[in-house]
Scaffold this active site. Structure first.
Site, PDB file in Angstrom:
ATOM      1  N   ARG A 220       1.379  -8.711  -3.906  1.00 56.40           N
ATOM      2  CA  ARG A 220       0.162  -8.707  -4.724  1.00 56.40           C
ATOM      3  C   ARG A 220      -0.010  -7.385  -5.479  1.00 56.40           C
ATOM      4  NH1 ARG A 220      -5.825  -8.462  -2.966  1.00 56.40           N
ATOM      5  NH2 ARG A 220      -6.901  -9.351  -4.762  1.00 56.40           N
TER       6      ARG A 220
ATOM      7  N   HIS B  22      -0.683  -7.001  -9.458  1.00 57.71           N
ATOM      8  CA  HIS B  22      -1.821  -6.266 -10.010  1.00 57.71           C
ATOM      9  C   HIS B  22      -1.367  -5.091 -10.873  1.00 57.71           C
ATOM     10  CE1 HIS B  22      -5.568  -7.757  -7.660  1.00 57.71           C
ATOM     11  NE2 HIS B  22      -4.658  -8.703  -7.716  1.00 57.71           N
ATOM     12  N   ASP B  23      -0.240  -4.489 -10.517  1.00 52.51           N
ATOM     13  CA  ASP B  23       0.284  -3.412 -11.353  1.00 52.51           C
ATOM     14  C   ASP B  23       0.652  -3.968 -12.725  1.00 52.51           C
ATOM     15  OD1 ASP B  23       1.140  -0.902 -12.142  1.00 52.51           O
ATOM     16  OD2 ASP B  23       3.173  -1.181 -11.378  1.00 52.51           O
TER      17      ASP B  23
ATOM     18  N   GLY C 219       0.687  -3.082 -17.943  1.00 46.95           N
ATOM     19  CA  GLY C 219       2.112  -3.262 -17.677  1.00 46.95           C
ATOM     20  C   GLY C 219       2.520  -2.679 -16.339  1.00 46.95           C
TER      21      GLY C 219
ATOM     22  N   SER D  10       0.304   2.053 -12.454  1.00 44.11           N
ATOM     23  CA  SER D  10      -1.089   2.497 -12.606  1.00 44.11           C
ATOM     24  C   SER D  10      -1.973   2.039 -11.448  1.00 44.11           C
ATOM     25  CB  SER D  10      -1.675   2.029 -13.937  1.00 44.11           C
ATOM     26  OG  SER D  10      -1.548   0.629 -14.072  1.00 44.11           O
TER      27      SER D  10
ATOM     28  N   ASN E 171      -9.667  -5.324  -6.820  1.00 45.48           N
ATOM     29  CA  ASN E 171      -8.781  -4.630  -5.872  1.00 45.48           C
ATOM     30  C   ASN E 171      -8.986  -5.173  -4.473  1.00 45.48           C
ATOM     31  OD1 ASN E 171     -10.938  -3.694  -4.464  1.00 45.48           O
ATOM     32  ND2 ASN E 171     -10.504  -1.565  -4.714  1.00 45.48           N
TER      33      ASN E 171
ATOM     34  N   HIS F   8       0.916 -17.527  -3.509  1.00 49.64           N
ATOM     35  CA  HIS F   8      -0.136 -17.781  -2.521  1.00 49.64           C
ATOM     36  C   HIS F   8       0.372 -18.583  -1.329  1.00 49.64           C
ATOM     37  CE1 HIS F   8      -3.601 -16.891  -5.579  1.00 49.64           C
ATOM     38  NE2 HIS F   8      -2.938 -15.816  -5.218  1.00 49.64           N
TER      39      HIS F   8
END
Ligand code: HEM
Ligand SMILES: *[C@@H]1O[C@H](CO)[C@@H](O)[C@H](O)[C@H]1NC(C)=O
Ligand SMILES: *[C@@H]1O[C@H](CO)[C@@H](O)[C@H](O)[C@H]1NC(C)=O
Ligand SMILES: *[C@@H]1O[C@H](CO)[C@@H](O)[C@H](O)[C@H]1NC(C)=O
Ligand SMILES: *[C@@H]1O[C@H](CO)[C@@H](O)[C@H](O)[C@H]1NC(C)=O
Length: 320
Positions: free
Chosen positions: A57, A61-62, A67, A71, A89, A187
């Site tokens: 995950r 999310h990154d 991109g 981050s 988050n 998932h």
């Protein structure tokens, strides 16, 4: 004419940039990279298997926010609230695994490998180590220096998106309808806080009702596990095999037992619906694994920084 040439060069280099990732990027700059990362990842996952989904995950999310530039790993600072401190988050975990892999890599190959590359490898290893597919990870990403909470909110699809919104959200990242249904198969592992789907089981239209698209027996089961307003309980997204990467997710969705509206929404479009139907038996496992590998490579290329852009961070949670 000169302007045409310039336009051509800009387009050419822009394109070339996106293609710079390569599986042997670190062949000389860090020959033992993949071994170091996979040993570190397996050390954590063997003692705490629930970290595997968390790491997959994190990579997602990154990549969806600015991109795949690491981050998501940056900490907030005095003047800035970082992605990891934003609402979606919720429950992001596993940062310590990425930091440990980075530290081990820095020992052998200082300043060579980005946190973004390490996260892409860690996510691949995590999936593979819990019986999922293996895929070669194209490398050569560089780390960004910006991380903003509001960009996480704006770029990550929330769990109540419908199929149209999901297709748009993935499309904006260059991902297809097929990538959407394939990557949603992530998932098949991991857990969710009750709060992420509470409206669905308690107050779907504001009349203390449940989402009619969910199997009522499953609604009842989830209500037993998740009292109203519960803020601490987590439930498995693929009960029974939440820690094995397998093809079960699609039979859950087909039986109207997908946990989020976004899981259920895959039944609302002909292409995603037929993918779900075709993969809702164990026979679908091989093609799901091949598809997942291909879509992960594609996701891992979203908006990457290459060449001289960005930096190679020393510590993943702070810019140099
Ligand atoms: C399609 C849009 C998606 C939505 C709306 C979505 C939403 C969510 C939500 C709400 C959670 C639970 C968070 C919590 O309550 O703790 C979750 C967990 C998770 N998601 Fe997604 N997700 C999406 C796509 C993906 C993709 C593309 C991947 C990876 C390929 C992924 C992998 C995971 C994993 C592994 C977990 C479990 C994390 C853990 O156990 O810590 N998701 N997702
Ligand atoms: C980033 O934040 C985490 C969690 O608060 C903390 O443990 C870590 O030390 C921070 N990183 C740095 C370099 O300060
Ligand atoms: C996630 O965000 C919440 C607030 O929305 C915050 O309390 C929590 O510390 C954040 N988690 C991380 C890992 O930063
Ligand atoms: C999805 O949601 C958008 C925004 O709320 C809405 O305009 C659209 O009609 C919905 N589409 C479907 C297929 O439900
Ligand atoms: C259900 O939703 C309605 C409308 O949004 C709200 O007024 C009500 O307080 C909610 N009920 C609960 C138990 O949260």
């Amino acid at each position: 004419m000169a302007i045409m040439k310039l336009v051509f060069l800009v387009l050419f280099f822009h394109h070339a940039n996106a293609q710079t990732l390569s599986t042997n990027f670190h062949r000389y700059s860090c020959p033992n990279l993949e071994g170091i990362v996979s040993r570190t990842t397996s050390k954590f996952i063997s003692t705490t298997p629930s970290l595997a989904p968390a790491l997959l995950r994190l990579h997602f999310h990154d990549c969806f926010v600015r991109g795949c530039d690491g981050s998501v790993l940056l900490n907030s600072t005095a003047g800035n609230t970082a992605e990891k401190a934003s609402f979606p988050n919720l429950s992001l975990r596993g940062f310590q695994v990425v930091e440990a892999a980075k530290a081990a890599v820095e020992k052998q190959c200082p300043w060579m490998v980005s946190c973004a590359d390490i996260l892409a490898l860690v996510a691949r290893d995590a999936v593979f180590q819990i019986k999922g597919p293996f895929w070669p990870v194209p490398l050569g990403r560089r780390d960004g220096i910006v991380s903003r909470a509001n960009e996480a909110l704006a770029n990550l699809p929330p769990p109540n998106f419908n199929i149209t919104q999901l297709i748009t959200s993935f499309g904006a990242k260059g991902l297809s309808v097929k990538d959407l249904v394939v990557l949603s198969g992530g998932h098949t592992i991991g857990v969710s806080f009750c709060s992420s789907f509470a409206t669905r089981i308690y107050n779907f239209t504001g009349r203390n009702d449940a989402d009619p698209s969910m199997d009522p027996a499953y609604v009842a089961e989830l209500r037993r596990m998740c009292p109203p307003s519960d803020a601490t309980t987590t439930v498995a997204m693929d009960p029974g095999s939440a820690q094995d990467f397998d093809v079960d997710y699609y039979s859950m969705v087909r039986q109207r037992r997908g946990l989020f509206q976004t899981d259920a929404a895959l039944l609302d479009h002909s292409a995603t619906n037929s993918y779900v139907q075709q993969h809702s038996t164990p026979l679908g496992s091989k093609s799901f694994f091949d598809d997942f590998a291909a879509s992960m490579v594609k996701m891992g290329r979203i908006g990457v920084l290459t060449g001289r852009a960005g930096q190679i961070r020393k510590i993943c949670s702070v810019v140099n």
